[in-house]
Design a protein around this motif. Structure first.
Motif, mmCIF file in Angstrom:
data_model
loop_
_atom_site.group_PDB
_atom_site.id
_atom_site.type_symbol
_atom_site.label_atom_id
_atom_site.label_comp_id
_atom_site.label_asym_id
_atom_site.label_seq_id
_atom_site.Cartn_x
_atom_site.Cartn_y
_atom_site.Cartn_z
ATOM 1 N N LYS A 1 2.497 15.539 -12.581
ATOM 2 C CA LYS A 1 1.358 16.016 -13.363
ATOM 3 C C LYS A 1 0.921 17.413 -12.922
ATOM 4 O O LYS A 1 0.659 18.291 -13.757
ATOM 5 N N VAL A 2 0.854 17.634 -11.616
ATOM 6 C CA VAL A 2 0.414 18.930 -11.093
ATOM 7 C C VAL A 2 1.422 20.028 -11.430
ATOM 8 O O VAL A 2 1.054 21.105 -11.919
ATOM 9 N N LEU A 3 2.701 19.766 -11.188
ATOM 10 C CA LEU A 3 3.713 20.798 -11.429
ATOM 11 C C LEU A 3 3.875 21.099 -12.916
ATOM 12 O O LEU A 3 4.103 22.246 -13.301
ATOM 13 N N ARG A 4 3.732 20.090 -13.743
ATOM 14 C CA ARG A 4 3.808 20.358 -15.185
ATOM 15 C C ARG A 4 2.648 21.250 -15.617
ATOM 16 O O ARG A 4 2.821 22.152 -16.437
ATOM 17 N N GLN B 1 -6.801 15.017 -6.562
ATOM 18 C CA GLN B 1 -7.599 15.614 -5.493
ATOM 19 C C GLN B 1 -7.106 17.022 -5.165
ATOM 20 O O GLN B 1 -5.913 17.284 -5.135
ATOM 21 N N GLU B 2 -8.056 17.907 -4.885
ATOM 22 C CA GLU B 2 -7.724 19.318 -4.672
ATOM 23 C C GLU B 2 -6.787 19.525 -3.482
ATOM 24 O O GLU B 2 -5.860 20.335 -3.548
ATOM 25 N N PHE B 3 -7.009 18.793 -2.385
ATOM 26 C CA PHE B 3 -6.149 18.966 -1.211
ATOM 27 C C PHE B 3 -4.713 18.566 -1.537
ATOM 28 O O PHE B 3 -3.750 19.174 -1.040
ATOM 29 N N LEU B 4 -4.553 17.562 -2.403
ATOM 30 C CA LEU B 4 -3.217 17.106 -2.787
ATOM 31 C C LEU B 4 -2.564 18.113 -3.737
ATOM 32 O O LEU B 4 -1.358 18.377 -3.643
ATOM 33 N N ASP C 1 0.829 -1.207 0.000
ATOM 34 C CA ASP C 1 0.000 0.000 0.000
ATOM 35 C C ASP C 1 0.864 1.257 0.000
ATOM 36 O O ASP C 1 0.558 2.235 -0.691
ATOM 37 N N GLU C 2 1.948 1.234 0.790
ATOM 38 C CA GLU C 2 2.855 2.380 0.842
ATOM 39 C C GLU C 2 3.532 2.597 -0.507
ATOM 40 O O GLU C 2 3.721 3.732 -0.946
ATOM 41 N N LEU C 3 3.898 1.504 -1.171
ATOM 42 C CA LEU C 3 4.529 1.600 -2.486
ATOM 43 C C LEU C 3 3.556 2.184 -3.502
ATOM 44 O O LEU C 3 3.916 3.061 -4.292
ATOM 45 N N LYS C 4 2.307 1.707 -3.463
ATOM 46 C CA LYS C 4 1.292 2.221 -4.379
ATOM 47 C C LYS C 4 1.076 3.713 -4.162
ATOM 48 O O LYS C 4 0.971 4.485 -5.112
ATOM 49 N N TYR C 5 1.009 4.130 -2.889
ATOM 50 C CA TYR C 5 0.804 5.550 -2.593
ATOM 51 C C TYR C 5 2.005 6.371 -3.043
ATOM 52 O O TYR C 5 1.855 7.463 -3.595
ATOM 53 N N SER C 6 3.207 5.822 -2.814
ATOM 54 C CA SER C 6 4.424 6.531 -3.210
ATOM 55 C C SER C 6 4.461 6.745 -4.716
ATOM 56 O O SER C 6 4.779 7.841 -5.202
ATOM 57 N N LEU C 7 4.109 5.705 -5.472
ATOM 58 C CA LEU C 7 4.083 5.809 -6.930
ATOM 59 C C LEU C 7 3.024 6.810 -7.383
ATOM 60 O O LEU C 7 3.254 7.609 -8.286
ATOM 61 N N TYR C 8 1.852 6.762 -6.737
ATOM 62 C CA TYR C 8 0.777 7.692 -7.089
ATOM 63 C C TYR C 8 1.179 9.129 -6.756
ATOM 64 O O TYR C 8 0.944 10.047 -7.542
ATOM 65 N N TYR C 9 1.809 9.311 -5.597
ATOM 66 C CA TYR C 9 2.205 10.658 -5.170
ATOM 67 C C TYR C 9 3.239 11.249 -6.128
ATOM 68 O O TYR C 9 3.151 12.420 -6.506
#
Length: 206
Positions: free
Chosen positions: A33-36, A72-75, A19-27
């Motif tokens: 994506k956001v910064l670009r 997500q907006e908070f992210l 789960d931590e790996l999945k979240y890390s990859l998603y983050y």
């Protein structure tokens, strides 16, 4: 009983790690994506003196970026505000530190590559591997020209060229945002760009 409990704990730990790996990859995906999106569509300087917009953007802007990127907006808000703070700290370091470097080609390349990597960690909006290749080619050009611009200008130009040749993303990064990463002046940046055009390295429309 102990064996059964150990097995349960091992399964739980393994699931947590997955789960931590999945979240890390998603983050990491979300950051890119956001910064670009920010680098392409917004400007993170607040005035004509090109001071960084440390306070972040409005709630409406965060909402629009969230809708554009499906993050997500908070992210979105968290990623952008963290980036702006890290950028502010890096620019302060760059402004006040006394970087000593000589013109030996190996030392210059190594020094610039170190800061290129630091920039990519702060803003992963360009292909780092491709940027290193472009840096090597750019330094060959500089040696032929017997001309060595400031490291900040070199970095801005390398990110700019790397983005120009990026075939994986639609749209280009805003030049002002690229310059702001390294606090590179418009005069220095466009001076090098003009020189590259005159030498046929870049076309006039790039």
């Amino acid at each position: 009983m102990k064996i059964a409990m150990t097995k349960v704990f091992n399964i739980a730990i393994k699931q947590k790690s997955q789960d931590e790996l999945k979240y890390s990859l998603y983050y990491n995906f979300a950051i890119e994506k956001v910064l670009r999106c920010v680098f392409q569509t917004l400007c993170f300087v607040k005035d004509a003196k090109e001071k960084i917009l440390v306070s972040g953007f409005s709630s409406q802007i965060y909402r629009e970026i969230s809708q554009e990127t499906y993050i997500q907006e908070f992210l979105v808000k968290s990623i952008i505000e963290k980036f702006l703070q890290e950028l502010q700290n890096f620019r302060k370091f760059w402004k006040y530190c006394n970087i000593k470097w000589n013109h030996k080609k190996e030392r210059v390349f190594a020094k610039v590559r170190i800061y290129l990597h630091k920039l990519h960690r702060i803003a992963p909006v360009f292909d780092y591997r491709r940027a290193c290749i472009n840096l090597n080619i750019f330094h060959k050009f500089l040696r032929m020209e017997h001309f060595w611009p400031q490291i900040s200008t070199q970095l801005a130009i390398i990110i700019y060229i790397t983005d120009l040749n990026d075939t994986e993303h639609e749209g280009r990064l805003r030049i002002q945002n690229i310059r702001m990463l390294m606090n590179s002046s418009a005069y220095a940046f466009y001076g090098i760009r003009k020189r590259l055009i005159e030498k046929g390295v870049l076309s006039i429309n790039e």
